[in-house]
Design an enzyme around this catalytic site. Structure first.
Site, PDB file in Angstrom:
ATOM      1  N   LYS A  18      41.010  29.239  31.393  1.00  0.00           N
ATOM      2  CA  LYS A  18      41.561  30.275  30.504  1.00  0.00           C
ATOM      3  C   LYS A  18      41.876  29.634  29.162  1.00  0.00           C
ATOM      4  CE  LYS A  18      45.724  33.184  29.884  1.00  0.00           C
ATOM      5  NZ  LYS A  18      46.926  33.773  30.512  1.00  0.00           N
ATOM      6  N   ASP A  29      48.918  33.825  22.964  1.00  0.00           N
ATOM      7  CA  ASP A  29      49.109  35.057  23.738  1.00  0.00           C
ATOM      8  C   ASP A  29      50.384  35.760  23.274  1.00  0.00           C
ATOM      9  OD1 ASP A  29      49.193  37.089  25.570  1.00  0.00           O
ATOM     10  OD2 ASP A  29      49.644  35.816  27.307  1.00  0.00           O
ATOM     11  N   LYS A  51      55.008  40.670  23.952  1.00  0.00           N
ATOM     12  CA  LYS A  51      56.021  39.845  24.620  1.00  0.00           C
ATOM     13  C   LYS A  51      57.314  39.841  23.813  1.00  0.00           C
ATOM     14  CE  LYS A  51      52.967  36.397  26.751  1.00  0.00           C
ATOM     15  NZ  LYS A  51      53.367  36.634  28.143  1.00  0.00           N
ATOM     16  N   ASP A 106      48.720  28.680  26.114  1.00  0.00           N
ATOM     17  CA  ASP A 106      47.960  29.557  27.009  1.00  0.00           C
ATOM     18  C   ASP A 106      46.468  29.185  27.046  1.00  0.00           C
ATOM     19  OD1 ASP A 106      48.474  31.494  28.882  1.00  0.00           O
ATOM     20  OD2 ASP A 106      47.969  33.173  27.571  1.00  0.00           O
ATOM     21  N   GLU A 120      45.972  39.391  30.122  1.00  0.00           N
ATOM     22  CA  GLU A 120      44.669  39.200  29.463  1.00  0.00           C
ATOM     23  C   GLU A 120      43.864  38.048  30.068  1.00  0.00           C
ATOM     24  OE1 GLU A 120      47.409  37.848  28.466  1.00  0.00           O
ATOM     25  OE2 GLU A 120      46.720  35.789  28.256  1.00  0.00           O
ATOM     26  N   ARG A 150      43.205  37.187  33.164  1.00  0.00           N
ATOM     27  CA  ARG A 150      42.281  37.614  34.217  1.00  0.00           C
ATOM     28  C   ARG A 150      41.111  38.400  33.629  1.00  0.00           C
ATOM     29  NH1 ARG A 150      47.217  40.465  37.161  1.00  0.00           N
ATOM     30  NH2 ARG A 150      48.155  38.690  36.117  1.00  0.00           N
TER      31      ARG A 150
END
Ligand code: BES
Ligand code: ZN
Ligand code: ZN
Length: 506
Positions: free
Chosen positions: A265, A270, A277, A288, A349, A351
């Site tokens: 990933k 993010d 968030k 991330d 996001e 996945r």
């Protein structure tokens, strides 16, 4: 840190400090006879400190004693109680390196026999000490003018006890140095701020690996559209820095017929997207991309150490931002596999980008097994803390082998289950799957079950590294000292161990 090996006793090697390992004393143990010569050189101060119970050899205990002959210092490094493990030595080396920082100590010699203590195989000790010293002294200083310099050079003194093993220990040290090089490079990548480390920047870093004999292909937006990678494109659509998928290939050595795919990933930042968030701690979301960085680091190590199997690394890189073009809750996207995803939360996001990368790796390379590594869920951090990653998958043998590599490297994994209940939970009413489920229970398993939909029958394991990917200031003292503040490169040592040792688990 420069790492060297010398046949002599550490005490005979010129350095600013000699590191002495000390096994933790029992209730009324006497002063270790192995330190008699050193004790003499400090006028008996070591024995007096021992008798006064100021020095006991406890884990993470570090004591500096100046030599009366003005030839520098002795540093007594606690190893903890017997039986000694590789991780105990890794911790000891890291703690020593941290505590010597900013003290003007540039070179150290390490009395290897005091660390092996008649118990740990010397090659294991050499690797663990090299890792501890190197990983413990790491700091990310690229953008900082003032800093406290760390130890620059360590010489492992084999002495009479290990002198005859020089050849094999030289090899162990040289392999460790290559691996550590990849780990530090990975940490630098993952620590790079998100205004610099965009998806295109990550792709450029991957391209630098061609020098080592790796093949690298970068897919830009146009190519991603052609391929049908609707997941990566959706997540990246809110950012002015467009997404990328990157494929890195190590052709392999003696076991070329076998292919392992590792998928990372690579969310360069993010924000959560439209499902934004909270502000507090959001800066941590530059990490991330840690999974993708770990994949790059592992490929680098695989090349440097000439891994026997063919390894395919796939990075799913995008920036998850809010913007006019951003994907929204309610969107349905079609992924590389043809399966559709209902977006129920734009913050889930990871996945979504991995769905394309996993399916692509399976479809194009037919790997014998596929492993993904991702800072996927806050739930993994809640469940297992910062010193352990979660592993789920569809293949017990693979999962258990990875757990074993974790034990060997100190990068610990804990297995969790995936069940039909979770498979039901990720089903969507309007698409094939949805990317988040309410109420939020079993977050790690829901994330894992979602990814499972994109690997078909290929043996697969998913590592959720949201906990150990980076060390946080507030909890730093509970992290092993070889995880200093910021990116840890968790996964590189584990996956490299798995790839190199793989013949053994077959
Ligand atoms: N990148 C985060 C997960 C994360 C959290 C990594 C803390 C490192 C530290 C991920 O994209 C995320 O936000 N996941 C959501 C999933 C949820 C919306 C289903 C989460 O964990 O809350
Ligand atoms: Zn997220
Ligand atoms: Zn994320």
């Amino acid at each position: 840190m420069k790492l060297l090996l010398d046949r002599r006793e550490a005490i005979q090697v010129a350095s600013d400090a000699v590191l002495l390992g000390l096994v933790e004393a029992g209730k009324d143990s006497s002063f270790p006879p192995a330190l008699a010569a050193e004790n003499k050189l400090v006028g008996g101060a070591l024995e007096r400190a021992w008798a006064a119970k100021e020095v006991r050899g406890k884990r993470r205990e570090v004591t500096i004693v100046h030599r009366s002959d003005r030839a520098g210092r002795f540093v007594l490094v606690g190893l903890g109680p017997r039986p000694l493990t590789a991780d105990a030595l890794r911790v000891a080396g890291a703690e020593a390196a941290k505590r010597l920082r900013g003290k003007g100590i540039r070179t150290v010699s390490v009395a290897l026999p005091t660390f092996t203590a008649g118990e740990v195989p010397a090659a294991v000790a050499v690797q663990a000490i090299a890792e501890g010293l190197t990983l413990g002294s790491y700091q990310y200083l690229q953008y900082k003018a003032n800093n406290e310099p760390s130890v620059e050079e360590a010489t492992l003194g084999l002495g009479r006890v290990h002198g005859s093993e020089e050849g094999s220990l030289k090899r162990a040290l040289s392999e460790s140095t290559k691996l550590l090089d990849a780990v530090l490079w990975t940490r630098d990548l993952a620590n790079t701020p998100p205004n610099i480390a965009t998806p295109a920047w990550l792709a450029t870093q991957a391209e630098s690996l061609t020098e080592l004999g790796l093949k690298v292909a970068v897919f830009d937006e146009k190519k991603l559209l052609e391929l049908g990678c609707g997941g990566i494109l959706a997540v990246g659509s809110g950012s002015r820095h467009p997404p990328r998928m990157v494929v890195v290939e190590w052709p392999g050595g003696s076991r070329k017929g076998r292919t392992v795919a590792i998928v990372g990933k690579g969310i360069t930042f993010d924000s959560g997207g439209i499902s934004i968030k909270p502000a507090l701690g959001m800066q941590e979301m530059k990490f991330d991309k840690a999974g993708a960085c770990a994949v790059l680091g592992t490929l680098r190590a695989a090349a440097m150490l000439k891994a026997p199997t063919r390894v395919i690394g796939v990075l799913a890189c995008a920036e998850n931002l809010v913007g006019e073009g951003a994907y929204r809750p309610g969107d349905i996207v079609r992924t590389y596999s043809g399966k559709t995803i209902e977006v129920t939360n734009t913050d889930a996001e990871g996945r979504v980008v991995l769905s394309d990368a996993l399916a692509y790796a399976v479809d194009k390379y037919h790997p014998d097994e596929i492993i993904d590594i991702a800072t996927l869920t806050g739930a993994a951090l809640v469940a297992l803390g910062e010193n352990m990653a979660a592993v789920v998958g569809n293949n017990e043998r693979l999962e258990n082998a990875l757990v074993g590599s974790g034990l060997a490297t100190g990068e610990l994994l804990w297995r969790l289950p995936l069940t039909d209940t979770h498979r039901e939970m990720v089903r969507s009413d309007v698409a094939d799957v949805k990317n988040s489920v309410e109420p939020k229970v079993a977050g790690v398993l829901i994330g894992g079950t979602f990814l499972e939909q994109f690997v078909g029958e290929t043996p697969w394991a998913h590592l959720d590294i949201a906990g150990p990917a980076y060390a946080r200031l507030g909890t730093l003292k509970y992290c092993p000292p070889y995880h200093p503040l910021g990116a840890t490169a968790f996964g590189v040592r584990l996956l490299t161990e798995y790839l190199l040792g793989e013949t053994a688990v077959q």
